[in-house]
Design a protein around this motif. Structure first.
Motif, short mmCIF file in Angstrom:
data_model
loop_
_atom_site.label_atom_id
_atom_site.label_comp_id
_atom_site.label_asym_id
_atom_site.label_seq_id
_atom_site.Cartn_x
_atom_site.Cartn_y
_atom_site.Cartn_z
N CYS A 58 0.86 -1.18 0.00
CA CYS A 58 0.00 0.00 0.00
C CYS A 58 0.90 1.23 0.00
O CYS A 58 1.66 1.45 0.95
CB CYS A 58 -0.93 -0.02 1.21
SG CYS A 58 -2.20 1.25 1.14
N THR A 60 0.14 4.46 0.18
CA THR A 60 -0.23 5.60 1.04
C THR A 60 0.45 5.54 2.40
O THR A 60 0.96 6.54 2.88
CB THR A 60 -1.76 5.66 1.24
OG1 THR A 60 -2.20 4.40 1.70
CG2 THR A 60 -2.46 6.04 -0.03
N ALA A 76 -11.44 -1.22 0.55
CA ALA A 76 -10.96 0.16 0.72
C ALA A 76 -10.47 0.41 2.14
O ALA A 76 -9.60 1.25 2.36
CB ALA A 76 -12.05 1.15 0.36
N SER A 77 -11.00 -0.31 3.10
CA SER A 77 -10.54 -0.14 4.48
C SER A 77 -9.10 -0.63 4.65
O SER A 77 -8.36 -0.12 5.48
CB SER A 77 -11.46 -0.89 5.44
OG SER A 77 -11.44 -2.28 5.14
N CYS A 79 -6.73 -0.80 1.91
CA CYS A 79 -5.90 0.09 1.07
C CYS A 79 -6.73 0.53 -0.13
O CYS A 79 -7.47 -0.27 -0.69
CB CYS A 79 -4.64 -0.66 0.62
SG CYS A 79 -3.46 0.38 -0.24
N GLN A 80 -6.61 1.79 -0.53
CA GLN A 80 -7.31 2.30 -1.70
C GLN A 80 -6.77 1.61 -2.96
O GLN A 80 -5.58 1.30 -3.04
CB GLN A 80 -7.11 3.81 -1.84
CG GLN A 80 -7.80 4.62 -0.78
CD GLN A 80 -9.31 4.52 -0.89
OE1 GLN A 80 -9.87 4.51 -1.98
NE2 GLN A 80 -9.96 4.44 0.27
N SER A 82 -6.19 2.78 -5.86
CA SER A 82 -5.20 3.58 -6.60
C SER A 82 -3.81 3.49 -6.00
O SER A 82 -2.82 3.77 -6.68
CB SER A 82 -5.65 5.05 -6.65
OG SER A 82 -5.76 5.55 -5.33
N SER A 83 -3.70 3.09 -4.74
CA SER A 83 -2.37 2.99 -4.14
C SER A 83 -1.98 1.55 -3.82
O SER A 83 -0.88 1.32 -3.32
CB SER A 83 -2.31 3.84 -2.87
OG SER A 83 -3.24 3.38 -1.93
N ASN A 92 -1.01 -0.25 -10.49
CA ASN A 92 -1.95 -0.22 -9.38
C ASN A 92 -3.22 -0.99 -9.77
O ASN A 92 -3.42 -1.34 -10.92
CB ASN A 92 -2.26 1.21 -8.95
CG ASN A 92 -2.98 2.01 -10.01
OD1 ASN A 92 -3.68 1.47 -10.84
ND2 ASN A 92 -2.79 3.31 -9.99
N GLU A 94 -6.35 -0.08 -9.90
CA GLU A 94 -7.27 0.63 -10.80
C GLU A 94 -6.87 0.41 -12.25
O GLU A 94 -7.70 0.06 -13.09
CB GLU A 94 -7.27 2.13 -10.50
CG GLU A 94 -8.12 2.53 -9.35
CD GLU A 94 -8.10 4.03 -9.13
OE1 GLU A 94 -9.10 4.53 -8.60
OE2 GLU A 94 -7.11 4.69 -9.47
#
Length: 176
Positions: A58, A60, A76-77, A79-80, A82-83, A92, A94
């Protein structure tokens, strides 16, 4: 939603193929050393974390996490998207999702187009076969009718010749 300063990762050339190949390898065949946990590589580098295929990096918070095997995409909790990185550091999730969906859609569309073209070609060949058979049948019917007409005309002409004495009988004493 993507942040305004987000730039898409360039996906082209042999790097994409290598990344997809790495992403599609099963986690069991490329495990790191036995007993090595993903959390050991937290706050190190992405490359070190992703040496173990069961780990997820991750960006971020620079955390190396265990990949949630029961879920296809990390929540999402955790790691997003996009990261989140898995397999290689420069792809990534996405970009991976977009790329794989476009490629999958293209393959499905290509298969559908091929199937439609093949079906049309078969229908055309069947039509041609039927029309060819019909043409041959009609030609044969015309030939038979023409022969019947010729025989009928010959018999009429022979009758007229007999009537007026123009009919030449074959002379049995003709030279051979």
């Amino acid at each position: 939603m993507l942040p305004a300063d987000h730039r898409p990762t360039p996906l082209c050339g042999p790097r994409l193929g290598a990344a997809l190949l790495l992403l599609l390898l099963p986690a069991a065949c490329a495990q790191g050393p036995a007993g090595e946990g993903c959390s050991q590589n937290t706050n190190r580098s992405c490359e070190e974390c992703l040496r173990n295929v069961s780990c997820l990096w991750c960006n971020t918070n620079k955390a190396c996490l265990d990949y949630p095997v029961r879920k296809i995409l990390p929540p999402a909790s955790l790691c997003q998207l996009s990261s989140a990185r898995w397999g290689v550091c420069w792809v990534n999730f996405e970009a991976l999702i977009i790329t794989m969906s476009v490629m999958g859609g293209s393959v499905l569309l290509g298969i559908a187009i091929c199937c439609c073209c093949c079906c049309r070609q078969r229908k055309k060949s069947r039509r041609l076969d039927k029309s060819d058979e019909r043409a041959v049948r009609e030609q044969e019917e015309r030939r038979v009718r023409q022969e019947e007409r010729r025989a009928e005309m010959k018999s009429r002409h022979d009758e007229i010749r007999k009537k007026y004495g123009l009919f030449k009988e074959q002379n049995p004493y003709e030279k051979f």
